[in-house]
Design a protein around this motif. Structure first.
Motif, PDB file in Angstrom:
ATOM      1  N   ARG A  45     -65.137  66.182 -26.163  1.00 26.15           N
ATOM      2  CA  ARG A  45     -65.581  67.548 -26.498  1.00 26.15           C
ATOM      3  C   ARG A  45     -65.207  68.542 -25.404  1.00 26.15           C
ATOM      4  O   ARG A  45     -64.966  69.717 -25.684  1.00 26.15           O
ATOM      5  N   TRP A  46     -65.149  68.075 -24.134  1.00 24.26           N
ATOM      6  CA  TRP A  46     -65.048  69.035 -23.036  1.00 24.26           C
ATOM      7  C   TRP A  46     -63.727  69.043 -22.289  1.00 24.26           C
ATOM      8  O   TRP A  46     -63.490  69.930 -21.479  1.00 24.26           O
ATOM      9  N   VAL A  47     -62.878  68.030 -22.491  1.00 20.86           N
ATOM     10  CA  VAL A  47     -61.557  68.083 -21.849  1.00 20.86           C
ATOM     11  C   VAL A  47     -60.476  67.900 -22.902  1.00 20.86           C
ATOM     12  O   VAL A  47     -60.734  67.429 -24.011  1.00 20.86           O
ATOM     13  N   ASP A  48     -59.232  68.284 -22.535  1.00 22.51           N
ATOM     14  CA  ASP A  48     -58.137  68.289 -23.510  1.00 22.51           C
ATOM     15  C   ASP A  48     -57.309  67.016 -23.471  1.00 22.51           C
ATOM     16  O   ASP A  48     -56.586  66.714 -24.415  1.00 22.51           O
ATOM     17  N   TRP A  49     -57.341  66.305 -22.353  1.00 30.42           N
ATOM     18  CA  TRP A  49     -56.619  65.025 -22.266  1.00 30.42           C
ATOM     19  C   TRP A  49     -57.251  64.184 -21.163  1.00 30.42           C
ATOM     20  O   TRP A  49     -57.979  64.700 -20.312  1.00 30.42           O
ATOM     21  N   LEU A  50     -56.919  62.889 -21.204  1.00 30.65           N
ATOM     22  CA  LEU A  50     -57.531  61.936 -20.275  1.00 30.65           C
ATOM     23  C   LEU A  50     -56.472  60.944 -19.793  1.00 30.65           C
ATOM     24  O   LEU A  50     -55.656  60.474 -20.587  1.00 30.65           O
ATOM     25  N   VAL A  51     -56.502  60.668 -18.495  1.00 34.42           N
ATOM     26  CA  VAL A  51     -55.664  59.587 -17.946  1.00 34.42           C
ATOM     27  C   VAL A  51     -56.586  58.639 -17.186  1.00 34.42           C
ATOM     28  O   VAL A  51     -57.408  59.077 -16.371  1.00 34.42           O
ATOM     29  N   THR A  52     -56.458  57.350 -17.465  1.00 38.97           N
ATOM     30  CA  THR A  52     -57.270  56.364 -16.773  1.00 38.97           C
ATOM     31  C   THR A  52     -56.459  55.089 -16.542  1.00 38.97           C
ATOM     32  O   THR A  52     -55.309  54.993 -16.964  1.00 38.97           O
ATOM     33  N   VAL A  53     -57.085  54.152 -15.845  1.00 38.78           N
ATOM     34  CA  VAL A  53     -56.401  52.892 -15.510  1.00 38.78           C
ATOM     35  C   VAL A  53     -57.203  51.733 -16.100  1.00 38.78           C
ATOM     36  O   VAL A  53     -58.423  51.647 -15.893  1.00 38.78           O
ATOM     37  N   ASP A  54     -56.511  50.849 -16.767  1.00 36.84           N
ATOM     38  CA  ASP A  54     -57.094  49.617 -17.303  1.00 36.84           C
ATOM     39  C   ASP A  54     -58.550  49.778 -17.753  1.00 36.84           C
ATOM     40  O   ASP A  54     -59.457  49.140 -17.197  1.00 36.84           O
TER      41      ASP A  54
ATOM     42  N   ASP B 297     -63.039  34.384 -16.965  1.00 40.18           N
ATOM     43  CA  ASP B 297     -63.574  34.270 -18.331  1.00 40.18           C
ATOM     44  C   ASP B 297     -62.515  34.714 -19.323  1.00 40.18           C
ATOM     45  O   ASP B 297     -61.468  35.240 -18.944  1.00 40.18           O
ATOM     46  N   SER B 298     -62.800  34.506 -20.594  1.00 39.43           N
ATOM     47  CA  SER B 298     -61.796  34.815 -21.612  1.00 39.43           C
ATOM     48  C   SER B 298     -61.463  36.310 -21.616  1.00 39.43           C
ATOM     49  O   SER B 298     -60.344  36.703 -21.928  1.00 39.43           O
ATOM     50  N   GLU B 299     -62.449  37.155 -21.251  1.00 42.85           N
ATOM     51  CA  GLU B 299     -62.180  38.600 -21.266  1.00 42.85           C
ATOM     52  C   GLU B 299     -61.158  38.986 -20.192  1.00 42.85           C
ATOM     53  O   GLU B 299     -60.539  40.037 -20.270  1.00 42.85           O
ATOM     54  N   SER B 300     -61.018  38.158 -19.155  1.00 48.55           N
ATOM     55  CA  SER B 300     -60.065  38.485 -18.090  1.00 48.55           C
ATOM     56  C   SER B 300     -58.677  37.925 -18.396  1.00 48.55           C
ATOM     57  O   SER B 300     -57.730  38.187 -17.658  1.00 48.55           O
ATOM     58  N   SER B 301     -58.561  37.159 -19.473  1.00 48.87           N
ATOM     59  CA  SER B 301     -57.304  36.443 -19.684  1.00 48.87           C
ATOM     60  C   SER B 301     -56.122  37.394 -19.852  1.00 48.87           C
ATOM     61  O   SER B 301     -55.012  37.093 -19.423  1.00 48.87           O
ATOM     62  N   GLN B 302     -56.369  38.571 -20.452  1.00 41.64           N
ATOM     63  CA  GLN B 302     -55.240  39.506 -20.628  1.00 41.64           C
ATOM     64  C   GLN B 302     -54.668  39.954 -19.284  1.00 41.64           C
ATOM     65  O   GLN B 302     -53.455  40.062 -19.112  1.00 41.64           O
ATOM     66  N   TRP B 303     -55.577  40.207 -18.271  1.00 41.29           N
ATOM     67  CA  TRP B 303     -55.090  40.650 -16.955  1.00 41.29           C
ATOM     68  C   TRP B 303     -54.362  39.507 -16.273  1.00 41.29           C
ATOM     69  O   TRP B 303     -53.290  39.677 -15.716  1.00 41.29           O
TER      70      TRP B 303
ATOM     71  N   ASP C 218     -59.739  40.067 -11.936  1.00 44.56           N
ATOM     72  CA  ASP C 218     -60.617  40.568 -12.989  1.00 44.56           C
ATOM     73  C   ASP C 218     -60.487  42.084 -13.048  1.00 44.56           C
ATOM     74  O   ASP C 218     -60.038  42.710 -12.084  1.00 44.56           O
ATOM     75  N   ASP C 219     -60.880  42.669 -14.164  1.00 45.39           N
ATOM     76  CA  ASP C 219     -60.737  44.126 -14.242  1.00 45.39           C
ATOM     77  C   ASP C 219     -61.836  44.838 -13.462  1.00 45.39           C
ATOM     78  O   ASP C 219     -61.565  45.776 -12.717  1.00 45.39           O
ATOM     79  N   ILE C 220     -63.074  44.372 -13.602  1.00 45.16           N
ATOM     80  CA  ILE C 220     -64.200  45.079 -12.960  1.00 45.16           C
ATOM     81  C   ILE C 220     -65.001  44.099 -12.100  1.00 45.16           C
ATOM     82  O   ILE C 220     -65.261  42.969 -12.528  1.00 45.16           O
ATOM     83  N   ILE C 221     -65.355  44.524 -10.896  1.00 43.82           N
ATOM     84  CA  ILE C 221     -66.350  43.781 -10.116  1.00 43.82           C
ATOM     85  C   ILE C 221     -67.568  44.696 -10.065  1.00 43.82           C
ATOM     86  O   ILE C 221     -67.546  45.729  -9.400  1.00 43.82           O
ATOM     87  N   SER C 222     -68.598  44.345 -10.804  1.00 44.47           N
ATOM     88  CA  SER C 222     -69.760  45.229 -10.911  1.00 44.47           C
ATOM     89  C   SER C 222     -70.938  44.640 -10.136  1.00 44.47           C
ATOM     90  O   SER C 222     -71.138  44.944  -8.963  1.00 44.47           O
ATOM     91  N   SER C 223     -71.724  43.764 -10.745  1.00 42.77           N
ATOM     92  CA  SER C 223     -72.780  43.085  -9.978  1.00 42.77           C
ATOM     93  C   SER C 223     -72.141  42.083  -9.011  1.00 42.77           C
ATOM     94  O   SER C 223     -72.786  41.628  -8.076  1.00 42.77           O
ATOM     95  N   GLY C 224     -70.897  41.722  -9.278  1.00 39.68           N
ATOM     96  CA  GLY C 224     -70.193  40.752  -8.437  1.00 39.68           C
ATOM     97  C   GLY C 224     -70.491  39.310  -8.802  1.00 39.68           C
ATOM     98  O   GLY C 224     -69.874  38.379  -8.276  1.00 39.68           O
ATOM     99  N   ARG C 225     -71.432  39.077  -9.741  1.00 40.57           N
ATOM    100  CA  ARG C 225     -71.843  37.699 -10.029  1.00 40.57           C
ATOM    101  C   ARG C 225     -70.688  36.873 -10.587  1.00 40.57           C
ATOM    102  O   ARG C 225     -70.580  35.683 -10.296  1.00 40.57           O
TER     103      ARG C 225
ATOM    104  N   ILE D  88     -59.256  39.632  -6.420  1.00 40.64           N
ATOM    105  CA  ILE D  88     -58.653  40.943  -6.702  1.00 40.64           C
ATOM    106  C   ILE D  88     -59.336  41.555  -7.927  1.00 40.64           C
ATOM    107  O   ILE D  88     -59.395  40.938  -8.991  1.00 40.64           O
ATOM    108  N   GLY D  89     -59.854  42.760  -7.758  1.00 40.27           N
ATOM    109  CA  GLY D  89     -60.435  43.487  -8.879  1.00 40.27           C
ATOM    110  C   GLY D  89     -59.686  44.803  -9.046  1.00 40.27           C
ATOM    111  O   GLY D  89     -59.320  45.443  -8.051  1.00 40.27           O
ATOM    112  N   VAL D  90     -59.451  45.191 -10.294  1.00 44.32           N
ATOM    113  CA  VAL D  90     -58.850  46.524 -10.492  1.00 44.32           C
ATOM    114  C   VAL D  90     -59.870  47.573 -10.044  1.00 44.32           C
ATOM    115  O   VAL D  90     -59.555  48.448  -9.227  1.00 44.32           O
ATOM    116  N   HIS D  91     -61.095  47.454 -10.565  1.00 43.85           N
ATOM    117  CA  HIS D  91     -62.127  48.456 -10.281  1.00 43.85           C
ATOM    118  C   HIS D  91     -63.264  47.822  -9.464  1.00 43.85           C
ATOM    119  O   HIS D  91     -64.058  47.042 -10.010  1.00 43.85           O
TER     120      HIS D  91
END
Ligand code: R5P
Length: 301
Positions: free
Chosen positions: A116-125, A168-174, A218-225, A245-248
């Protein structure tokens, strides 16, 4: 007129890297909290007729969102030609379905607010697990860049005899993509998550890889668990100390300290979230994505 990069104080790292790469000016933004907790925003650089590039990491997003929206709305109101958002880490991507009756699907709502508030977006993984593309929820041009080639290059130049490990299976693409580019073998483990911080990883017999250095990706290291339990599991079966190695590197609470204390050789992240572990610079990749997206928007694609 050069594009104008705007970011809030304390969020300048990526903005300062991008300004010369985009031949853009770095604008002045004043933000502060009123005594009652409301947010004051002032854009102190000329905006009228200019293309605006808002740059912010959106980890811990709840406190950042409202000032960001005020900045975007302010720029539009002051006559900006268009307003884009560079958010190297895009949050609210994991609650992408109603796992339990009554839950809000926050990824969709967050996407609607940004669109609603921006015209375009660029992000990573962005964490696209059950969705194949940002366009399923974002209604603006949204570019997803991939850090995998740069992670592969880092591994090739820093780790000898790596075996890549996806927790985990969710990381398999990376892991598959990084392994292909790095010319390295890879394995994907099985994860069971029972709660935010309650994770177990099944590590099978990896005897044939004992001479290799495990590289967790992995893509994200959040809680780190996820990373902590994987590091412990690999060390417990006699593997070399892994490289993580974590992307984020979001690192909620004590996650970074807990991960370091679990015994990896090294923890490396991309600079999508500013952190001392940032060892892989994505600014060239992001600048390229921003240029392509701005050109496409200008040409009406
Ligand atoms: C899961 O789907 C993601 O790929 C990551 O494995 C996960 O988000 C990591 O979270 P945490 O650090 O909290 O275990």
């Amino acid at each position: 007129m050069k594009p104008l990069i705007l970011c809030r104080t304390g969020h300048e790292d990526m903005a300062l890297r991008l300004a010369p790469l985009l031949d853009a000016e770095h604008g002045d933004v004043e933000t502060r909290r009123f005594p009652d907790g409301e947010t004051y925003v002032r854009i102190a650089s000329p905006v009228k007729g200019r293309r605006i590039v808002l740059v912010t990491s959106l980890d811990r997003p709840d406190d950042k969102l409202l000032p960001l929206l005020f900045l975007a709305a302010g720029a539009r109101d002051l006559g900006a030609a268009d307003v884009g958002l560079v958010a190297p880490y895009l949050p609210y991507m994991r609650q992408d379905k109603r796992f339990r009756e009554g839950e809000a699907v926050t990824s969709t709502c967050f996407a609607q607010i940004i669109s609603r508030w921006v015209d375009w977006l660029v992000t990573v993984d962005p964490h696209l697990h059950r969705r194949s593309s940002l366009s399923e929820i974002y209604t603006i041009p949204a570019t997803s860049l991939h850090a995998t080639p740069l992670i592969s290059t880092w591994i090739k130049t820093h780790v000898s005899a790596p075996v890549l490990v996806g927790p985990d299976s969710e990381s398999s693409q990376w892991v598959a993509a990084v392994a292909r580019d790095a010319g390295a073998p890879y394995i994907v483990l099985e994860k069971t998550r029972r709660g935010d911080r309650d994770v177990s990883i099944h590590v099978p017999d990896l005897d044939s890889w004992v001479d290799h250095t495990p590289v967790l990706v992995d893509d994200i290291i959040s809680s780190g668990r996820t990373m902590v339990e994987t590091v412990r599991g690999l060390i417990a079966i006699g593997m070399k100390r892994p490289v993580c190695i974590g992307v984020h590197g979001v690192f909620a609470g004590n996650a970074y300290r807990e991960l370091v204390e679990s015994g990896p050789q090294e923890v490396i992240t991309c600079n999508t979230v500013p952190h001392p572990s940032n060892g892989i610079d994505l600014s060239d990749l992001i600048a390229g994505g921003v240029r392509r997206t701005m050109n496409a928007v200008q040409q009406g694609h």
